[in-house]
Design a protein around this motif. Structure first.
Motif, short mmCIF file in Angstrom:
data_model
loop_
_atom_site.label_atom_id
_atom_site.label_comp_id
_atom_site.label_asym_id
_atom_site.label_seq_id
_atom_site.Cartn_x
_atom_site.Cartn_y
_atom_site.Cartn_z
N LEU A 189 5.32 4.61 3.34
CA LEU A 189 4.86 5.96 3.63
C LEU A 189 6.06 6.88 3.80
O LEU A 189 6.84 6.73 4.74
N LEU A 205 -3.07 4.53 -1.78
CA LEU A 205 -3.70 5.17 -0.63
C LEU A 205 -4.23 6.55 -1.03
O LEU A 205 -3.61 7.26 -1.82
N ALA A 221 0.85 -1.19 0.00
CA ALA A 221 0.00 0.00 0.00
C ALA A 221 0.88 1.24 0.00
O ALA A 221 1.79 1.36 0.83
N LEU A 224 5.66 -1.50 8.13
CA LEU A 224 5.75 -0.14 7.59
C LEU A 224 7.18 0.15 7.16
O LEU A 224 8.13 -0.07 7.91
N ILE A 239 3.17 -1.32 4.12
CA ILE A 239 2.76 0.06 3.88
C ILE A 239 4.02 0.88 3.67
O ILE A 239 4.93 0.87 4.50
N HIS A 251 -3.86 8.94 3.80
CA HIS A 251 -4.76 8.26 4.72
C HIS A 251 -4.72 6.75 4.45
O HIS A 251 -4.56 6.32 3.31
N LEU A 252 -4.89 5.97 5.50
CA LEU A 252 -4.83 4.51 5.38
C LEU A 252 -6.20 3.89 5.13
O LEU A 252 -6.38 2.69 5.33
N ASP A 253 -7.15 4.69 4.67
CA ASP A 253 -8.50 4.18 4.44
C ASP A 253 -8.49 3.00 3.49
O ASP A 253 -7.87 3.03 2.42
N TRP A 273 -0.73 1.64 13.47
CA TRP A 273 -1.76 0.90 12.75
C TRP A 273 -1.18 -0.40 12.19
O TRP A 273 -1.81 -1.46 12.27
N ALA A 274 0.02 -0.32 11.62
CA ALA A 274 0.65 -1.51 11.05
C ALA A 274 0.87 -2.57 12.12
O ALA A 274 0.60 -3.76 11.91
N ALA A 334 0.81 5.66 11.51
CA ALA A 334 0.82 4.57 10.53
C ALA A 334 1.56 3.36 11.07
O ALA A 334 1.14 2.21 10.86
N VAL A 380 -7.24 0.00 3.70
CA VAL A 380 -6.12 -0.95 3.67
C VAL A 380 -6.43 -2.14 4.56
O VAL A 380 -6.90 -1.98 5.69
#
Length: 372
Positions: A138, A115, A88, A165, A136, A124-126, A157-158, A154, A128
């Protein structure tokens, strides 16, 4: 053209620091192979170890996590080369991330998820999905706009969703404080020449538990993580630049004030100009300014003829100036994106340099057609 030049393209590359040059020249006389156990080899090894400690200190990493590479492109490619099933990333990522992601998708059938990016450049991580095999990517700080991403969020979240990440942090060292341990990234890429070291040297910071297969088969250099005899002079220069960049953090507030002055005065001269992502958190040294309806290529050339070096987007396209994929991903209209130039400051930037840019901008944009 005036013989005096004003360099405002530090995000493309920073001039070689005197400390880095001196370290490289001294290292050229250290001829031993760093893998050798005799005194000559140990001298070379000591230079590499010292540089590794300096780079690690700059980014808040453990020295054993820093693996030297030929640059950030290799580091990004390496981080993406694991057998990911899902990658992502945003359209604002650097080409050294986007290109290997596309190649992996083609070669291995990995799913690449784009993303969403807001109009101010924040990702935004919407949408995923996490899980094992998800990466991810980023970018910590965008090279064109200076926009800073919430990598810590992030990374959290990962971790919570079983993903990994990777962050391209090339533009951040020396401009904002970094702590690899708190970012939550599994891997992080760095580049020597962006902080005043030599070109052709970089690093991948690899956190605990983020095992990566080596890209190259060969000897056991870099603790068997990156084969090939080490470029001791370049590594020594990188280390010296890292020590100097750490000191630069004290001047970040000064750079931010210079950038803000530049933007205020440009807007006073050309009220129709747009400072891209002005309300987003940004690097203190970076300003992306668009003149709607103008040609960025024309602006860059005219400024160059007046003795100022700026750029239009990333300096990675063999000198070509085209519409920025970063600005396109942010949803900016073509008439705005095509007229955007990047001004990036560095530790040697002065008030006089800002005044020179504003004067040149006023001279160029004062009634002159800049249409594409």
């Amino acid at each position: 053209m005036s013989g005096r030049r004003t360099y405002l393209d530090y995000n493309a590359t920073q001039p070689l620091r005197p400390e880095a040059r001196d370290a490289m020249v001294a290292a050229l006389d250290v001829f031993g192979n760093a893998s050798s156990v005799h005194a000559e080899g140990r001298r070379a090894r000591a230079l590499i170890d010292e540089a590794r400690e300096s780079v690690a200190a700059l980014v808040g990493a453990h020295p054993g996590e820093v693996v030297f590479t030929s640059g950030a492109t290799e580091a990004n490619t390496w981080a993406l080369s694991a057998p990911w099933t899902r990658i992502a990333l945003a359209g604002t990522e650097h080409d050294s991330v986007r290109a290997p992601a596309a190649a992996i998708a083609t070669a291995r059938g990995a799913e690449v998820i784009e993303l969403p990016v807001s109009g101010d450049g924040r990702v935004h991580l919407d949408g995923v999905r996490g899980g094992d095999g998800t990466l991810i990517a980023l970018q910590l700080a965008n090279n064109e706009t200076g926009v800073l991403q919430d990598v810590v969020a992030a990374g959290l979240w990962a971790t919570e969703n079983g993903a990994r990440l990777h962050t391209d942090a090339v533009q951040a060292p020396g401009r904002i404080a970094l702590d690899f341990r708190t970012l939550g990234a599994a891997t992080m890429s760095l580049s020597g020449h962006k902080i005043g070291g030599p070109k052709g040297i970089g690093a991948l910071v690899i956190g605990a538990g983020a095992a990566l297969d080596p890209l190259f088969a060969g000897g056991g250099q870099e603790l068997r993580r990156r084969a090939g005899t080490e470029n001791v002079a370049a590594i020594a220069g990188f280390g010296a630049a890292a020590r100097a960049a750490f000191r630069d953090l004290e001047g970040a507030k000064r750079l931010g004030a210079l950038r803000d002055r530049l933007e205020r005065e440009v807007l006073a001269v050309t009220p129709e100009a747009i400072v891209i992502a002005a309300e987003a958190p940004r690097l203190p040294n970076t300003s992306s300014i668009a003149l709607p309806g103008a040609s960025a290529e024309t602006l860059v050339i005219k400024l160059d003829l007046m003795g100022l070096a700026v750029s239009a987007g990333a300096a990675c396209s063999s000198g070509k100036v085209g519409e920025s994929h970063v600005l396109a991903a942010m949803g900016l209209r073509s008439e705005i994106a095509q007229g955007a130039v990047r001004v990036s400051l560095g530790p040697d930037t002065t008030e006089d340099a800002i005044a020179a840019f504003v004067a040149a901008w006023k001279g160029i944009c004062g009634g002159t057609s800049l249409a594409a």
